[in-house]
Design a protein around this motif. Structure first.
Motif, mmCIF file in Angstrom:
data_model
loop_
_atom_site.group_PDB
_atom_site.id
_atom_site.type_symbol
_atom_site.label_atom_id
_atom_site.label_comp_id
_atom_site.label_asym_id
_atom_site.label_seq_id
_atom_site.Cartn_x
_atom_site.Cartn_y
_atom_site.Cartn_z
ATOM 1 N N TYR A 50 68.260 26.235 -44.022
ATOM 2 C CA TYR A 50 68.056 27.989 -44.297
ATOM 3 C C TYR A 50 69.263 28.662 -44.522
ATOM 4 C CZ TYR A 50 65.655 32.480 -42.360
ATOM 5 O OH TYR A 50 65.954 33.835 -42.376
ATOM 6 N N GLY A 51 70.152 28.808 -44.166
ATOM 7 C CA GLY A 51 71.356 28.958 -44.653
ATOM 8 C C GLY A 51 72.368 28.810 -43.370
ATOM 9 N N CYS A 52 73.431 29.343 -43.207
ATOM 10 C CA CYS A 52 75.034 29.770 -42.513
ATOM 11 C C CYS A 52 74.040 29.751 -41.526
ATOM 12 C CB CYS A 52 75.676 30.344 -42.451
ATOM 13 S SG CYS A 52 75.731 31.727 -43.120
ATOM 14 N N VAL A 54 74.881 32.245 -38.640
ATOM 15 C CA VAL A 54 74.970 33.792 -38.818
ATOM 16 C C VAL A 54 73.181 34.275 -38.834
ATOM 17 C CG1 VAL A 54 75.421 36.257 -39.589
ATOM 18 C CG2 VAL A 54 77.111 34.225 -38.763
ATOM 19 N N LEU A 55 72.779 33.355 -40.193
ATOM 20 C CA LEU A 55 71.073 33.965 -40.777
ATOM 21 C C LEU A 55 70.322 33.433 -39.746
ATOM 22 C CD1 LEU A 55 71.971 33.369 -44.798
ATOM 23 C CD2 LEU A 55 71.580 35.545 -43.089
ATOM 24 N N ARG A 56 70.705 31.695 -39.886
ATOM 25 C CA ARG A 56 69.510 30.817 -38.456
ATOM 26 C C ARG A 56 69.599 32.109 -37.166
ATOM 27 N NH1 ARG A 56 72.944 26.648 -40.560
ATOM 28 N NH2 ARG A 56 73.564 26.321 -37.880
ATOM 29 N N LYS A 58 70.465 34.616 -36.131
ATOM 30 C CA LYS A 58 69.170 36.990 -37.016
ATOM 31 C C LYS A 58 68.037 36.458 -37.133
ATOM 32 C CE LYS A 58 68.898 40.259 -39.696
ATOM 33 N NZ LYS A 58 69.195 40.739 -40.913
ATOM 34 N N ALA A 59 67.668 34.986 -37.705
ATOM 35 C CA ALA A 59 65.947 35.027 -37.574
ATOM 36 C C ALA A 59 65.284 34.132 -36.320
ATOM 37 C CB ALA A 59 66.064 33.345 -38.814
ATOM 38 N N GLN A 62 64.934 37.372 -34.449
ATOM 39 C CA GLN A 62 64.210 38.431 -34.670
ATOM 40 C C GLN A 62 62.139 37.951 -34.254
ATOM 41 O OE1 GLN A 62 64.786 38.638 -38.667
ATOM 42 N NE2 GLN A 62 65.269 40.617 -38.764
ATOM 43 N N LYS A 85 62.150 29.065 -45.168
ATOM 44 C CA LYS A 85 63.368 29.330 -45.881
ATOM 45 C C LYS A 85 62.594 31.093 -46.147
ATOM 46 C CE LYS A 85 66.670 28.701 -48.878
ATOM 47 N NZ LYS A 85 67.881 27.940 -49.561
ATOM 48 N N ILE A 88 63.208 35.018 -45.022
ATOM 49 C CA ILE A 88 64.181 35.991 -44.819
ATOM 50 C C ILE A 88 63.513 36.145 -46.542
ATOM 51 C CG2 ILE A 88 65.400 34.115 -46.988
ATOM 52 C CD1 ILE A 88 68.405 34.763 -45.597
ATOM 53 N N ASN A 89 62.961 36.113 -46.761
ATOM 54 C CA ASN A 89 62.617 37.348 -48.422
ATOM 55 C C ASN A 89 61.791 38.335 -47.914
ATOM 56 O OD1 ASN A 89 64.590 35.953 -50.086
ATOM 57 N ND2 ASN A 89 62.720 34.514 -50.427
#
Length: 111
Positions: A50-52, A54-56, A58-59, A62, A85, A88-89
């Motif tokens: 998914y990403g770093c 921080v992004l995980r 945050k998701a 949410q 994935k 995020i979009n």
């Protein structure tokens, strides 16, 4: 979402996933299993692709907020939400609508 309503242990996640009652769309895969408790427990997970971190995180935050507002915690079920994935979009509102649709669909399967 309070800690008592969360799935925390790996074996809890695995037992829900092995039940193989699921629904999916582009943003989520959701598994559900009845439990012997008188409350709902929810686990949220995100893959490393998914990403770093921080992004995980945050998701996951949410999704926990969506769950807190939407789910009925008096039901005796365990739910595992896997974030895909595509999450995020999409906007928060669109993801919220998709999770709500899957939740209704799965609760009907459990009953």
């Amino acid at each position: 979402m309070k800690r008592e309503f969360r799935l925390l242990k790996n074996y809890d996640f695995q037992s829900v996933i092995q039940q193989k009652r699921s629904a999916a769309n582009k943003s989520f895969v959701v598994y559900v299993k009845k439990n012997d408790l008188n409350k709902m427990r929810v686990g949220v997970t995100v893959g490393n692709k998914y990403g770093c971190a921080v992004l995980r995180n945050k998701a996951k935050r949410q999704v926990r907020e969506m769950v807190k507002d939407m789910f009925d915690f008096s039901l005796a079920v365990d739910i595992v939400i896997i974030i895909r994935k595509e999450f995020i979009n999409r906007t928060f509102q669109k993801n919220n609508e998709e999770l709500h649709y899957i939740y209704k669909k799965l609760i009907e399967k459990v009953d």
